[in-house]
Design a protein around this motif. Structure first.
Motif, mmCIF file in Angstrom:
data_model
loop_
_atom_site.group_PDB
_atom_site.id
_atom_site.type_symbol
_atom_site.label_atom_id
_atom_site.label_comp_id
_atom_site.label_asym_id
_atom_site.label_seq_id
_atom_site.Cartn_x
_atom_site.Cartn_y
_atom_site.Cartn_z
ATOM 1 N N VAL A 190 39.814 31.442 40.191
ATOM 2 C CA VAL A 190 39.785 32.460 38.975
ATOM 3 C C VAL A 190 39.267 32.091 37.664
ATOM 4 O O VAL A 190 38.597 32.635 37.097
ATOM 5 C CB VAL A 190 41.394 32.795 38.995
ATOM 6 N N VAL A 191 39.666 30.886 37.340
ATOM 7 C CA VAL A 191 39.157 30.375 36.072
ATOM 8 C C VAL A 191 37.677 30.062 36.145
ATOM 9 O O VAL A 191 37.061 30.287 35.236
ATOM 10 C CB VAL A 191 39.997 28.966 35.653
ATOM 11 N N TYR A 194 35.621 32.951 35.702
ATOM 12 C CA TYR A 194 35.662 33.629 34.589
ATOM 13 C C TYR A 194 34.846 32.635 33.419
ATOM 14 O O TYR A 194 34.035 33.175 32.684
ATOM 15 C CB TYR A 194 37.398 33.548 34.101
ATOM 16 N N TRP A 198 32.020 33.698 31.051
ATOM 17 C CA TRP A 198 32.196 33.527 29.414
ATOM 18 C C TRP A 198 30.932 32.688 28.949
ATOM 19 O O TRP A 198 30.597 32.978 27.890
ATOM 20 C CB TRP A 198 33.620 32.512 29.348
#
Ligand code: HEM
Ligand code: HEM
Ligand code: SF4
Lengths: 222, 405
Positions: A190-191, A194, A198
């Motif tokens: 998930v991170v 992202y 980003w």
């Protein structure tokens, strides 16, 4: 005048390895959860059904693939002709950069630290941790597999790894660790995804596409 | 070529077995010379108990196979059984329920294994001997002295280490369990731990373990043969003793001290319900339609996939049944610390609490993932605001991209 050029960041081997790993991990999570908490298939005769058998087969197949992808990744880190990046995994040892990077991520500063390594300080730590997670899940997985199949590759691996099982206190502990690490992977992904987007948004270097095309955009002074 | 290799290989194996056979025979002769006459005549006893000669021969074949020996060893297994009661045994009880002794000695339909155990030459057994007090103590000292280095020390029960071992005091002199265990095991020919208490600590050492009970091997720092189980199968004990009688040494052990011939494979891999597991047919709750059809017990907590034992092969009570056949999942009683590692016993492992309240790995995982997603949403919004006016100098594409967002 500034100009944007495209430079090669990732070799084909790294990209192939990355996406093969990503696909395997995705399949392993789905099949793994079924093995952990299966649902019953009530319809039909027992002889005609083999759902758990198939799921386990897929899990073990991609499990073994992941083991070899991991070995391949370690090989690339140490001996890649394009860029053996094992030193880059140590970027986190630069404390000044590390703190600067955290500020950048927390949006305190607008610019990140300058580093020559392939990964930023936090990235290096994250990927090192990730490779460690892959290692742990492969070791526990091979133990679980060897407990059931006493032949060939799994037998050899199990002979080597059985003392680890004894040390951990039996298969139940091994399976619990395997299960907990599954959640670490989910949190990581998930991170990870992202952060990829980003970076794309903030640095505008084409991070997401770089893992596919291999190239990243750089600004250079003319 | 391949054929040549094969016969070569066969010759080698044959020679190995012949050598083993010779070793076994000479060892048995030595046993017959050195150890006292058998206390009981096995065949008379078997007859008295209604076990026919034919049953005994059948048992010999089964035991030979169980010990992973070729059929030519059958006569030797029979001979070892006849000599069984020559072997001097000192049987110690520590922190335990005596259930293992009970399980072995109180079988209502005893088979050959149970009868063999009755003939065992018990020099000392706290539950069974007539002597008590100082007399009992004297028996023990005599046995240790007479058979130093030759007797087998069988231990039932864990050793509490708390309060310097004072949670367990035994006998007229009030010695602690640890003192007695040290004294006896140091003179024994071999130490065999019966049951999970002496092998791994079992329920006494389960969390929070107030008496600091541990296994014999941990308490004394010695290596033991561990006949694990709660209670273990009599076959696994008699087989190990027969092996000791036949070859003068202990059978091959796994990393946890369990004989490989008995604990080399998982319950799950010999389970009669396994086809239902592979077919995704699970009992969802006690007494449902699946339970009536004999489906797999994984979802009601079967720990067969994590448990090494031969219960499904040898079964209990003269081969009548065993837990999974009777309809309850395996609880993993042959594995170390199973009260902790296998809990909850009637739910699958993913329902295991991580230690605080009823939080399982899955519940914590879902909560953390949700929290991460929420954090990401906040961070994303903040990032868009913070980096709004970044570097859009000479890249019109960037500007356009931003508009799309
Ligand atoms: C938007 C998509 C993604 C991008 C742009 C991306 C990018 C990257 C980058 C730049 C690295 C470091 C390069 C390296 O060390 O090899 C990396 C590592 C890694 N990624 Fe991804 N990733 C993406 C999606 C995923 C997904 C979906 C998974 C897993 C399901 C994943 C798993 C991994 C793993 C296991 C590593 C570390 C192993 C290694 O260092 O090779 N990635 N990723
Ligand atoms: C990211 C990688 C992986 C994930 C997410 C994953 C996930 C899981 C999960 C959730 C389970 C069920 C555990 C439970 O019942 O609590 C499981 C079981 C298992 N996994 Fe994995 N696993 C991965 C990699 C591997 C690897 C590399 C191997 C072996 C080479 C492997 C072999 C096994 C085996 C043998 C089982 C037990 C299956 C059985 O006994 O029927 N896994 N895995
Ligand atoms: S009942 Fe238990 S041991 Fe048998 S197949 Fe199901 S999970 Fe495995």
């Amino acid at each position: 005048m500034e100009k944007i050029i495209s430079v090669k960041e990732w070799s084909l081997a790294i990209r192939l390895n990355h996406w093969a790993m990503a696909c395997s991990i995705f399949i392993l999570i789905v099949t793994g959860f079924y093995i952990a908490t299966p649902f019953t298939i009530g319809q039909g005769e027992t002889v005609d059904k083999f759902f758990m058998g198939h799921v386990r087969f897929v899990h073990l197949l991609f499990g073994v693939i992941l083991v070899f992808l991991f070995i391949w990744r370690i090989y690339l880190a140490l001996f890649s002709r394009f860029h053996a990046d094992w030193k880059d995994f140590l970027a986190f040892t630069n404390i000044k950069n590390f703190i600067h990077q955290i500020k950048f991520y927390l949006l305190v500063t607008k610019e990140g630290p300058q580093y020559k390594t392939l990964y930023g300080p936090l990235q290096s730590l994250a990927y090192l941790g990730l490779l460690f997670m892959v290692f742990v899940i492969c070791v526990t997985g091979l133990i679980l597999m060897g407990a059931g199949y006493d032949a060939g590759f799994s037998s050899v691996a199990y002979t080597i790894l059985r003392p680890v099982e004894t040390l951990l206190g039996g298969l139940a502990m091994v399976r619990t660790i395997h299960h907990i690490f599954t959640w670490f992977f989910i949190l990581f992904i998930v991170v990870h995804i992202y952060m990829a987007f980003w970076y794309d948004f903030v640095l505008k270097k084409g991070t997401v596409s770089s893992m596919i095309s291999g190239n990243i955009f750089k600004k250079v002074k003319e | 070529m391949a054929k040549g290799m094969n016969s070569e290989y066969k010759k080698m194996i044959d020679k190995q077995y012949r050598d083993l056979m010779k070793h076994c025979q000479s060892h048995m002769e030595q046993v017959e010379k050195e150890l006292p006459e058998p206390r009981e005549n096995l065949h008379e006893l078997l007859e008295k108990r209604g076990v026919s000669r034919r049953d005994f021969v059948k048992w010999t074949s089964a035991m030979t196979v169980a010990l992973m020996l070729p059929p030519i060893f059958k006569p030797l297994v029979a001979k070892a059984a006849e000599n069984f009661s020559r072997l001097p045994v000192v049987w110690l009880h520590f922190a335990e329920c005596t259930g293992c002794s009970e399980a072995f000695l109180r079988a209502s339909y005893p088979n050959v294994d149970d009868i063999l155990l009755e003939t065992i030459s018990l020099e000392y057994h706290e539950t069974l001997m007539a002597a008590s007090g100082d007399q009992a103590e004297a028996c023990l000292e005599k046995a240790i002295h007479d058979f130093e280095g030759k007797f087998i020390c069988v231990i039932e029960g864990a050793l509490p280490r708390g309060l310097n071992g004072q949670y367990l005091r035994i006998g007229p002199k009030g010695k602690t369990g640890i003192e007695i265990a040290k004294e006896v095991t140091s003179k024994a020919g071999a130490v065999i731990c019966i049951g999970s208490c002496s092998a791994f600590g079992n329920i006494q050492s389960a969390n929070p373990n107030p008496t600091d009970s541990v296994s014999i091997s941990k308490a004394l720092g010695i290596s033991t043969v561990n006949i694990a189980g709660c209670p273990p199968n009599a076959v696994n004990f008699t087989g190990t003793l027969l092996h000791y009688l036949m070859f003068g040494g202990l059978p091959a052990l796994d990393g946890l001290g369990r004989p490989i011939w008995a604990y080399g494979k998982r319950i799950h891999d010999y389970c009669e319900r396994r086809p239902h597991y592979d077919a995704s047919e699970f009992v969802e709750e006690w007494g449902d339609a699946g339970a009536l059809k004999g489906w797999c017990l994984y979802k009601v907590g079967c720990k067969g996939p994590y448990t090494y034992a031969n219960c499904g092969k040898v079964r209990f009570n003269d081969g009548i049944s065993w837990p999974i056949m009777a309809g309850h999942g395996c609880i993993g009683c042959t594995e170390p610390d199973f009260w902790d590692t296998m809990a909850p016993l009637e739910k699958p492992l993913p329902d295991k609490s991580l230690g605080f309240t009823d939080a399982t790995a899955d519940k914590v995982g879902i909560a953390l993932t949700a929290a991460t997603a929420a954090g990401i949403a906040v961070h994303a919004a903040a990032s868009v605001i913070r980096h709004r006016n970044d570097d859009r100098v000479n890249k019109p594409e960037d500007l356009q991209e931003e508009k799309h967002d």
